[in-house]
Design an enzyme around this catalytic site. Structure first.
Site, short mmCIF file in Angstrom:
data_model
loop_
_atom_site.label_atom_id
_atom_site.label_comp_id
_atom_site.label_asym_id
_atom_site.label_seq_id
_atom_site.Cartn_x
_atom_site.Cartn_y
_atom_site.Cartn_z
CG HIS A 1 -18.60 53.72 82.78
ND1 HIS A 1 -19.75 54.42 83.07
CD2 HIS A 1 -18.63 53.50 81.44
CE1 HIS A 1 -20.45 54.60 81.96
NE2 HIS A 1 -19.79 54.05 80.96
CG HIS B 1 -23.49 49.77 80.91
ND1 HIS B 1 -22.31 50.13 81.54
CD2 HIS B 1 -23.92 50.87 80.26
CE1 HIS B 1 -22.05 51.40 81.25
NE2 HIS B 1 -23.01 51.87 80.49
CE1 TYR C 1 -21.07 46.99 78.52
CE2 TYR C 1 -23.03 48.16 77.84
CZ TYR C 1 -21.72 48.17 78.25
OH TYR C 1 -21.06 49.35 78.41
CD GLU C 2 -20.69 47.17 83.38
OE1 GLU C 2 -19.72 47.12 84.15
OE2 GLU C 2 -21.54 48.08 83.39
CB ALA D 1 -21.86 58.04 75.21
CG MET E 1 -25.74 49.80 74.63
SD MET E 1 -24.15 48.96 74.47
CE MET E 1 -23.75 49.31 72.74
CB SER E 2 -27.05 53.33 80.06
OG SER E 2 -26.98 54.64 79.50
CB SER F 1 -19.52 55.91 77.85
OG SER F 1 -19.93 54.65 78.25
CG HIS G 1 -16.25 52.06 74.39
ND1 HIS G 1 -17.43 52.65 74.79
CD2 HIS G 1 -15.46 52.03 75.51
CE1 HIS G 1 -17.37 52.95 76.08
NE2 HIS G 1 -16.18 52.60 76.54
CG ASN H 1 -21.92 56.47 67.71
OD1 ASN H 1 -22.04 56.67 68.93
ND2 ASN H 1 -22.63 55.57 67.08
O1 LIG Z 1 -24.79 54.84 78.25
P1 LIG Z 1 -23.37 55.09 78.59
O2 LIG Z 1 -22.97 54.49 79.88
O3 LIG Z 1 -23.03 56.55 78.51
O4 LIG Z 1 -22.47 54.35 77.49
C1 LIG Z 1 -22.78 54.16 76.12
O5 LIG Z 1 -21.55 53.99 75.47
C2 LIG Z 1 -21.15 52.60 75.52
C3 LIG Z 1 -20.81 52.17 74.12
O6 LIG Z 1 -19.75 52.90 73.61
C4 LIG Z 1 -22.35 51.84 76.06
O7 LIG Z 1 -22.15 51.50 77.40
C5 LIG Z 1 -23.47 52.83 75.90
O8 LIG Z 1 -24.53 52.63 76.81
N1 LIG Z 2 -26.54 51.08 71.37
C1 LIG Z 2 -25.69 52.08 71.14
N2 LIG Z 2 -25.06 52.62 72.18
C2 LIG Z 2 -24.21 53.64 71.93
N3 LIG Z 2 -23.47 54.35 72.77
C3 LIG Z 2 -22.79 55.27 72.06
N4 LIG Z 2 -23.08 55.13 70.77
C4 LIG Z 2 -23.98 54.13 70.67
C5 LIG Z 2 -24.67 53.53 69.57
O1 LIG Z 2 -24.51 53.89 68.41
N5 LIG Z 2 -25.51 52.51 69.87
#
Ligand SMILES: O=P(O)(O)O[C@H]1O[C@H](CO)[C@@H](O)[C@H]1O
Ligand SMILES: Nc1nc2[nH]cnc2c(=O)[nH]1
Length: 317
Positions: free
Chosen positions: A91, A113, A115-116, A143, A246-247, A60, A284, A270
């Site tokens: 993305h 992802h 969650y999509e 990220a 989340m990936s 991301s 985000h 973060n």
């Molecule tokens: O893992 P990437 O795709 O970098 O993105 C991360 O950032 C997004 C949340 O801000 C979520 O999709 C999390 O997985």
């Molecule tokens: N689950 C999760 N995904 C992220 N992607 C970027 N930051 C975070 C976070 O704090 N938690």
């Protein structure tokens, strides 16, 4: 160029006779067969002369990693047969073929992802397509929230290992019938993140004088899309998690299943909030901002990593 020949691409990996009719599971009817993915790979090979050996997944806000690519040839996901489309901000939704440090690569500007709404096997479909294109090593970037109290926003974390939280509940990209042409039914994961790549990445960090911001730790992936509660984060901390996202985890499992070498890198975007007294809330926009803030460093780092990793790729027999 010659199209992918399914038997040659993975032929040496077939360890038992291939079952032509796979058993039924709930979504088997919708699942893409080996032959469909060969069709996707052949389509891509017909559109470019680049024959990538390293694949990069841009996290991301990290899409600018693909701007490192010289002689770029872009193909939008919506134009690729059997490919899902990207729905998340940050993305872009295209494959970029070209060269980084003279090494032929393909980059995903946009990943999929859970969650999509995509099942995990579909999130990871591009990894199998990369394998069929001839990719030998995957660099997955993401990220992530920094859970380790020593981490600062903007740090980079080399992933040493992961905890597959979704897998604990039986949600795994390899769930369902196994196709031996990709890999074995029970793949090991104790060497998921290539040792040489991690060693080289630490050396390169020193050479670039960024070793003060490069860490090594354990990543976990949750299903999302919500960020975590304080109690959840404290639980993950107790489990030894350093960064949360989340990936990546399911992509890495898919890549290792088909014997690709893997390197993963988290950008800490973060701070994970582990106290009820803390006012900050994850969002985000901040994630994307930190991606922009670190884009130059990330580009230089990944470019040098590609240049060095290529020496460790298995040669064709
Ligand atoms: O893992 P990437 O795709 O970098 O993105 C991360 O950032 C997004 C949340 O801000 C979520 O999709 C999390 O997985
Ligand atoms: N689950 C999760 N995904 C992220 N992607 C970027 N930051 C975070 C976070 O704090 N938690």
């Amino acid at each position: 160029m010659a199209p992918v020949n399914a038997d040659i691409v993975n032929g040496s990996k077939v360890t038992s006779p291939v079952k032509k009719t796979l058993p039924e599971v709930e979504d088997n009817g919708k699942r893409y067969s080996y032959e469909m993915l060969v069709e996707t790979a052949n389509f891509l090979l017909s559109k470019t002369d680049v024959r990538p050996v390293i694949g990069v997944i841009c996290g991301s806000g990290m899409g600018s990693l693909a701007e490192n690519i010289s002689q770029p040839e872009c193909i939008a996901y919506e134009d690729i047969p059997n490919f899902p489309i990207s729905t998340v901000e940050g993305h872009h939704g295209k494959l970029v073929f070209g060269y980084i440090s003279d090494v032929p690569v393909v980059a995903m500007q946009g990943r999929f992802h859970y969650y999509e709404g995509y099942p995990l096997w579909k999130c990871c479909l591009p990894v199998r397509v990369m394998k069929l294109l001839g990719v030998k090593a995957l660099i997955a970037t993401n990220a992530a929230g920094g859970l380790n109290p020593n981490y600062k926003i903007g740090d980079l974390m080399i992933v040493r290992d992961h905890i597959n939280m979704m897998g604990f509940a039986g949600n795994n990209p390899l769930h369902g019938p196994n196709d031996e042409r990709f890999g074995p039914r029970f793949p090991p994961m104790n060497k998921a993140y290539n040792y040489e790549f991690r060693k080289v990445a630490k050396e390169v960090a020193k050479e670039l004088n960024i070793d003060n911001m490069v860490r090594e730790g354990v990543y976990t992936c949750l299903g999302g899309p919500n960020f975590e509660t304080v109690a959840e984060l404290n639980m993950l901390k107790m489990l030894g998690v350093d960064a949360v996202g989340m990936s990546t985890v399911h992509e890495v499992i898919t890549a290792r299943h088909c014997d690709m070498s893997v390197f993963a890198l988290s950008l800490i975007t973060n701070e994970c909030v582990t106290s009820y007294d803390h006012d900050a809330e994850a969002n985000h926009e901040e994630v994307l901002d930190v991606g922009r803030m670190r884009q130059d460093i990330l580009r230089d780092y990944v470019s040098k990593l590609v240049n060095r990793f290529v020496k460790y790729l298995p040669q064709n027999p």
